[in-house]
Scaffold this active site. Structure first.
Site, PDB file in Angstrom:
ATOM      1  N   CYS A  93     -33.849   9.807 105.795  1.00 20.93           N
ATOM      2  CA  CYS A  93     -32.350  10.166 106.373  1.00 20.93           C
ATOM      3  C   CYS A  93     -32.321  10.665 107.881  1.00 20.93           C
ATOM      4  O   CYS A  93     -31.420  11.383 107.789  1.00 20.93           O
ATOM      5  CB  CYS A  93     -32.282  11.963 105.581  1.00 20.93           C
ATOM      6  SG  CYS A  93     -31.432  11.129 103.826  1.00 20.93           S
ATOM      7  N   HIS A 151     -27.780  15.849 109.930  1.00 21.76           N
ATOM      8  CA  HIS A 151     -27.713  15.006 108.456  1.00 21.76           C
ATOM      9  C   HIS A 151     -27.027  15.793 107.366  1.00 21.76           C
ATOM     10  O   HIS A 151     -27.165  17.093 107.231  1.00 21.76           O
ATOM     11  CB  HIS A 151     -29.312  14.709 108.196  1.00 21.76           C
ATOM     12  CG  HIS A 151     -29.331  14.090 106.642  1.00 21.76           C
ATOM     13  ND1 HIS A 151     -28.364  13.104 106.753  1.00 21.76           N
ATOM     14  CD2 HIS A 151     -30.121  14.417 105.584  1.00 21.76           C
ATOM     15  CE1 HIS A 151     -28.342  12.772 105.963  1.00 21.76           C
ATOM     16  NE2 HIS A 151     -29.849  13.729 104.304  1.00 21.76           N
ATOM     17  N   ASN A 185     -24.618  12.654 100.412  1.00 21.75           N
ATOM     18  CA  ASN A 185     -25.605  12.278 101.502  1.00 21.75           C
ATOM     19  C   ASN A 185     -25.262  11.218 101.509  1.00 21.75           C
ATOM     20  O   ASN A 185     -25.849  10.618 100.586  1.00 21.75           O
ATOM     21  CB  ASN A 185     -27.221  13.163 101.068  1.00 21.75           C
ATOM     22  CG  ASN A 185     -28.019  13.067 101.831  1.00 21.75           C
ATOM     23  OD1 ASN A 185     -27.838  12.195 102.297  1.00 21.75           O
ATOM     24  ND2 ASN A 185     -29.109  13.702 101.273  1.00 21.75           N
TER      25      ASN A 185
HETATM   26  O1  UT7 Z   1     -31.612  14.083 102.946  1.00 24.53           O
HETATM   27  C1  UT7 Z   1     -32.345  14.833 102.406  1.00 24.53           C
HETATM   28  C2  UT7 Z   1     -32.484  14.594 100.462  1.00 24.53           C
HETATM   29  N1  UT7 Z   1     -32.776  15.757 100.169  1.00 24.53           N
HETATM   30  C3  UT7 Z   1     -31.455  16.743 100.473  1.00 24.53           C
HETATM   31  O2  UT7 Z   1     -31.567  17.252 101.041  1.00 24.53           O
HETATM   32  C4  UT7 Z   1     -32.122  17.788  99.454  1.00 24.53           C
HETATM   33  C5  UT7 Z   1     -32.545  19.386  99.281  1.00 24.53           C
HETATM   34  N2  UT7 Z   1     -32.549  19.601  98.156  1.00 24.53           N
HETATM   35  C6  UT7 Z   1     -31.075  20.585  97.468  1.00 24.53           C
HETATM   36  O3  UT7 Z   1     -29.885  20.413  98.206  1.00 24.53           O
HETATM   37  C7  UT7 Z   1     -31.025  21.708  96.214  1.00 24.53           C
HETATM   38  O4  UT7 Z   1     -32.885  21.772  95.650  1.00 24.53           O
HETATM   39  C8  UT7 Z   1     -30.408  20.809  95.075  1.00 24.53           C
HETATM   40  C9  UT7 Z   1     -29.105  20.710  95.004  1.00 24.53           C
HETATM   41  C10 UT7 Z   1     -31.116  19.679  94.969  1.00 24.53           C
HETATM   42  C11 UT7 Z   1     -30.510  21.334  93.976  1.00 24.53           C
HETATM   43  O5  UT7 Z   1     -30.671  23.343  94.232  1.00 24.53           O
HETATM   44  P1  UT7 Z   1     -31.035  24.230  94.018  1.00 24.53           P
HETATM   45  O6  UT7 Z   1     -30.482  25.960  94.152  1.00 24.53           O
HETATM   46  O7  UT7 Z   1     -33.173  24.009  94.252  1.00 24.53           O
HETATM   47  O8  UT7 Z   1     -31.667  24.341  92.293  1.00 24.53           O
HETATM   48  P2  UT7 Z   1     -33.070  24.268  91.357  1.00 24.53           P
HETATM   49  O9  UT7 Z   1     -33.642  22.734  91.478  1.00 24.53           O
HETATM   50  O10 UT7 Z   1     -33.459  25.677  92.166  1.00 24.53           O
HETATM   51  O11 UT7 Z   1     -32.470  25.073  89.860  1.00 24.53           O
HETATM   52  C12 UT7 Z   1     -31.446  25.955  89.825  1.00 24.53           C
HETATM   53  C13 UT7 Z   1     -31.068  25.656  88.968  1.00 24.53           C
HETATM   54  C14 UT7 Z   1     -31.713  25.608  87.519  1.00 24.53           C
HETATM   55  O12 UT7 Z   1     -31.970  26.284  86.466  1.00 24.53           O
HETATM   56  P3  UT7 Z   1     -32.263  27.369  85.720  1.00 24.53           P
HETATM   57  O13 UT7 Z   1     -34.386  26.701  85.458  1.00 24.53           O
HETATM   58  O14 UT7 Z   1     -32.346  28.180  86.746  1.00 24.53           O
HETATM   59  O15 UT7 Z   1     -32.086  27.924  84.435  1.00 24.53           O
HETATM   60  C15 UT7 Z   1     -31.755  23.877  87.019  1.00 24.53           C
HETATM   61  O16 UT7 Z   1     -32.280  23.217  86.161  1.00 24.53           O
HETATM   62  O17 UT7 Z   1     -30.002  25.880  88.172  1.00 24.53           O
HETATM   63  C16 UT7 Z   1     -30.102  24.046  86.843  1.00 24.53           C
HETATM   64  N3  UT7 Z   1     -29.977  22.764  88.246  1.00 24.53           N
HETATM   65  C17 UT7 Z   1     -28.715  22.635  87.198  1.00 24.53           C
HETATM   66  N4  UT7 Z   1     -27.735  22.944  87.806  1.00 24.53           N
HETATM   67  C18 UT7 Z   1     -26.184  22.151  86.930  1.00 24.53           C
HETATM   68  C19 UT7 Z   1     -30.513  21.654  88.869  1.00 24.53           C
HETATM   69  N5  UT7 Z   1     -29.617  20.802  89.232  1.00 24.53           N
HETATM   70  C20 UT7 Z   1     -28.481  21.219  88.276  1.00 24.53           C
HETATM   71  C21 UT7 Z   1     -27.159  20.912  88.193  1.00 24.53           C
HETATM   72  N6  UT7 Z   1     -26.258  20.584  87.439  1.00 24.53           N
HETATM   73  N7  UT7 Z   1     -26.550  19.432  88.917  1.00 24.53           N
END
Ligand code: UT7
Length: 334
Positions: free
Chosen positions: A111, A261, A291
């Site tokens: 990225c 980005h 993205n």
């Molecule tokens: O170009 C660079 C590439 N990557 C990035 O920039 C990604 C950077 N990271 C992110 O954007 C975020 O970390 C994500 C969008 C990937 C995830 O968001 P988050 O706020 O960090 O969520 P999390 O992984 O902490 O998950 C929170 C909750 C969890 O449930 P519990 O354990 O609290 O019950 C997950 O299981 O949300 C759940 N969850 C979802 N729910 C619905 C995780 N992904 C999803 C989903 N839909 N797609």
């Protein structure tokens, strides 16, 4: 000498997958994706490839710059998801657009790729090695997604963006680029090459096939520790921008637009907050495209350009971050 952007172009495929479409086959929903990422939809290839999207974005950038393909000395293309391994994607673009005088090669910095390509082209121009460069970021990330993994499949999209850079009198601005391979496990995509036959290269008399040469990648998909990448981006990008501005003898107040980005709305907001800047200076289009890795900065730049939001003399900071880990920032005056 310094490279000035004379024109921009971009291309995204027509097929759109919105959050509700995704929720039909992954355990997710529109509300969660919008709130946690800002993304509403993404564009995915059908008949297009990384090469065809890159070539189309390149043609549009040349047209916008009023530069002919023959005038290009260097095509530098950033991708992690090309449909070709050999020849390079840049050479394939050269063939399509007829940039017969260009030297062409690809660059992989995920990225941060467009930003690293821009800085590399600037260095070539500054060194007097070339006059005109075509830099491209192009990705078909949909080909390397695990479409059952809700932690990644919701985030990424396909597309390409390009810019034409030409030498003019002036001092080159400092740039900031960093890599930390030790943290690379946070975001990776490993090619597992499979050999269909024995690895022995001994041919028995009468055999026509060469054993051990039928390898091709299988199970190649992106794996990510989202929280780790999120924290890395929000922490490192403001530091990189501050490092850049200090080297350029500027302050955040001098900057008209921060072109980041496009990974996650909350990352952009987090960076703006740490820099104590208003969100108005941080344009976003991730709602529409998700993205698109190395294509995201040039697609956004092209949209701003075509909307007339980039006036001559405006001061911009571009910043990229992603797999590697890699990150960096560049300053430019439009
Ligand atoms: O170009 C660079 C590439 N990557 C990035 O920039 C990604 C950077 N990271 C992110 O954007 C975020 O970390 C994500 C969008 C990937 C995830 O968001 P988050 O706020 O960090 O969520 P999390 O992984 O902490 O998950 C929170 C909750 C969890 O449930 P519990 O354990 O609290 O019950 C997950 O299981 O949300 C759940 N969850 C979802 N729910 C619905 C995780 N992904 C999803 C989903 N839909 N797609």
């Amino acid at each position: 000498m310094i490279g000035k952007i004379l024109g921009t172009g971009s291309y995204v495929p027509g097929k759109v997958l919105d959050n509700n479409d995704l929720a039909k086959f992954i355990d997710t929903n529109d509300e969660w994706i919008r709130e946690r990422t800002g993304i509403v939809k993404r564009h995915l290839i059908e008949d297009d490839t990384t090469v065809t999207m890159a070539a189309e974005a390149a043609k549009r950038a040349l047209e916008n710059a009023k530069v002919s393909a023959e005038e290009i000395d260097l095509i530098l293309l950033s991708t992690v998801s090309s449909n070709v391994i050999l020849p390079s994607t840049a050479c394939e673009v050269q063939k399509i657009i007829g940039a017969v005088n260009a030297v062409c090669f690809d660059l992989n910095a995920a990225c941060s790729g467009f930003l690293f390509a821009l800085n590399t082209a600037q260095a070539y121009i500054h060194a007097g090695m070339i006059n005109t460069a075509l830099i491209i970021g192009a990705e078909s990330l949909s080909n390397i997604m695990d479409w059952q993994d809700r932690g990644t499949a919701i985030l990424f999209g396909d597309g390409a963006g390009a810019a034409v850079l030409a030498a003019e009198e002036g001092h080159i601005f400092p740039t900031v680029m960093h890599s930390d391979g030790a943290k690379g496990d946070a975001l990776l995509c490993q090619s597992r090459f499979r050999r269909e036959q024995s690895t022995s290269l001994e041919l028995k008399s009468g055999e026509t096939d060469i054993p051990g040469t039928a390898g091709f990648p299988v199970d190649t998909y992106v794996q990510m520790n989202g929280q780790e990448v999120f924290k890395f981006a929000v922490r490192q990008v403001p530091l990189a921008i501050e490092e850049l501005l200090s080297a350029c003898d500027k302050t955040t107040e001098d900057i008209d637009l921060f072109v980041l980005h496009q990974a996650n709305k909350r990352i952009v907001e987090g960076v703006a907050k740490r820099l104590h800047m208003d969100m108005e200076r941080f344009p976003m289009n991730l709602m529409e495209y998700g993205n698109t890795s190395s294509a995201s900065i040039p697609i956004l730049l092209d949209e701003l350009n075509r909307q007339g939001r980039l006036q001559k003399g405006m001061k911009l900071v571009l910043a990229g971050f992603g797999a590697g880990l890699s990150w960096g920032a560049a300053y430019m005056e439009w």
